[in-house]
Design a protein around this motif. Structure first.
Motif, short mmCIF file in Angstrom:
data_model
loop_
_atom_site.label_atom_id
_atom_site.label_comp_id
_atom_site.label_asym_id
_atom_site.label_seq_id
_atom_site.Cartn_x
_atom_site.Cartn_y
_atom_site.Cartn_z
N LYS A 2 0.80 -1.36 0.05
CA LYS A 2 0.09 0.08 -0.09
C LYS A 2 0.81 1.32 0.03
O LYS A 2 0.32 2.42 -0.47
N TYR A 3 2.25 1.27 0.27
CA TYR A 3 3.03 2.38 0.43
C TYR A 3 4.10 2.29 -0.47
O TYR A 3 4.63 1.32 -0.51
N LYS A 4 4.83 3.49 -0.54
CA LYS A 4 5.94 3.60 -1.57
C LYS A 4 7.21 3.62 -0.56
O LYS A 4 8.07 3.27 -0.96
N ASN A 5 7.01 4.18 0.58
CA ASN A 5 8.05 4.28 1.50
C ASN A 5 7.80 3.72 2.97
O ASN A 5 6.68 4.20 3.34
N ARG A 99 13.35 -5.56 -2.41
CA ARG A 99 12.17 -5.54 -3.00
C ARG A 99 12.19 -3.66 -3.67
O ARG A 99 11.18 -3.49 -4.30
N ASN A 100 13.17 -3.20 -3.63
CA ASN A 100 13.60 -1.79 -3.91
C ASN A 100 12.57 -0.96 -3.46
O ASN A 100 12.04 0.24 -3.93
N VAL A 101 12.25 -1.20 -1.95
CA VAL A 101 10.96 -0.30 -1.23
C VAL A 101 12.02 0.87 -0.42
O VAL A 101 12.96 0.24 0.35
N SER A 127 17.65 5.27 2.56
CA SER A 127 17.70 6.13 1.85
C SER A 127 17.72 7.52 2.19
O SER A 127 18.13 8.58 1.50
N LEU A 154 9.42 13.45 0.00
CA LEU A 154 8.22 12.43 0.16
C LEU A 154 6.75 12.92 0.33
O LEU A 154 6.77 14.11 0.99
N LYS A 155 6.04 12.21 -0.09
CA LYS A 155 4.76 12.60 0.03
C LYS A 155 4.10 11.89 1.36
O LYS A 155 4.22 10.67 1.45
N GLU A 158 2.07 8.65 1.02
CA GLU A 158 2.85 7.56 0.36
C GLU A 158 3.88 6.80 1.36
O GLU A 158 4.64 6.02 1.07
N CYS A 159 3.74 7.34 2.58
CA CYS A 159 4.93 6.82 3.60
C CYS A 159 4.04 6.08 4.91
O CYS A 159 2.87 6.34 5.05
#
Length: 195
Positions: A2-5, A99-101, A127, A154-155, A158-159
């Protein structure tokens, strides 16, 4: 997912910070309560960077019997050695990175620990790393979260934030970042984020 970061706290999420256990490594059992009461009294101010680390050590020395001076010096020099890694969290971080998260750190800590932490292999996988004392603020102050968002573009929505203190998660949610109060159960975290 569900989240990018994924954003991590350090203490009691990546490494276990048990103030009493740490103090026990530096003194006799009869002195633990006294040393804890003096040394941890203004720890929150060390986290905020509003008092100088070395000056605070001197303040603690002045407030304690001379016979404890060596213990105080040893504690202020070496306490981070006794933060024990939380292996489930370290494995989860590796899975995310695999997984490149992107993973980030948002942690309250004195300047001394912020420097010490540079030697932790796990943080080299992040990161971005934000510790409180160098910013002269600390969670749950919104300024610290906003610094993270702004610095790393960062949004908040999305975190996802993992922290062991409810007030820090509430602050995150008030700024649009979801999160969970971490109790040590990585499987629960995975379920919530859809990992």
């Amino acid at each position: 997912m569900k989240y990018k970061n994924i954003i991590f706290d350090f203490g009691n999420v990546i490494g276990k910070f048990d103030g009493r256990y740490i103090m026990e490594q530096f003194c006799e059992p009869d002195d633990v309560d006294l040393l804890c009461s003096v040394i941890y009294e203004k720890w929150g101010e060390l986290d905020k960077g509003t008092i100088d680390y070395d000056e605070y050590r001197e303040e603690c020395l002045a407030a304690l019997p001379d016979r404890l001076a060596d213990h105080v010096h040893a504690f202020f020099k070496n306490w981070p050695r006794y933060i024990t890694p939380k292996e489930d969290t370290l494995r989860f971080i590796d899975e995310l990175v695999g997984r490149n998260v992107p993973v980030y750190l948002l942690s309250n800590a004195p300047t001394y620990f912020a420097e010490w932490a540079k030697q932790y292999d796990v943080l080299r996988k992040f990161s971005g790393v934000v510790f409180s004392a160098p910013l002269k603020t600390a969670k749950p102050d919104p300024a610290m979260y906003q610094f993270l968002f702004r610095t790393y573009s960062l949004k908040p929505e999305e975190c996802f934030f993992i922290d062991d203190l409810e007030q820090n998660i509430k602050a995150a949610k008030s700024l649009g970042m979801n999160g969970i109060v971490f109790t040590g159960d990585i499987e629960e975290v995975k379920r919530v984020i859809g990992f």
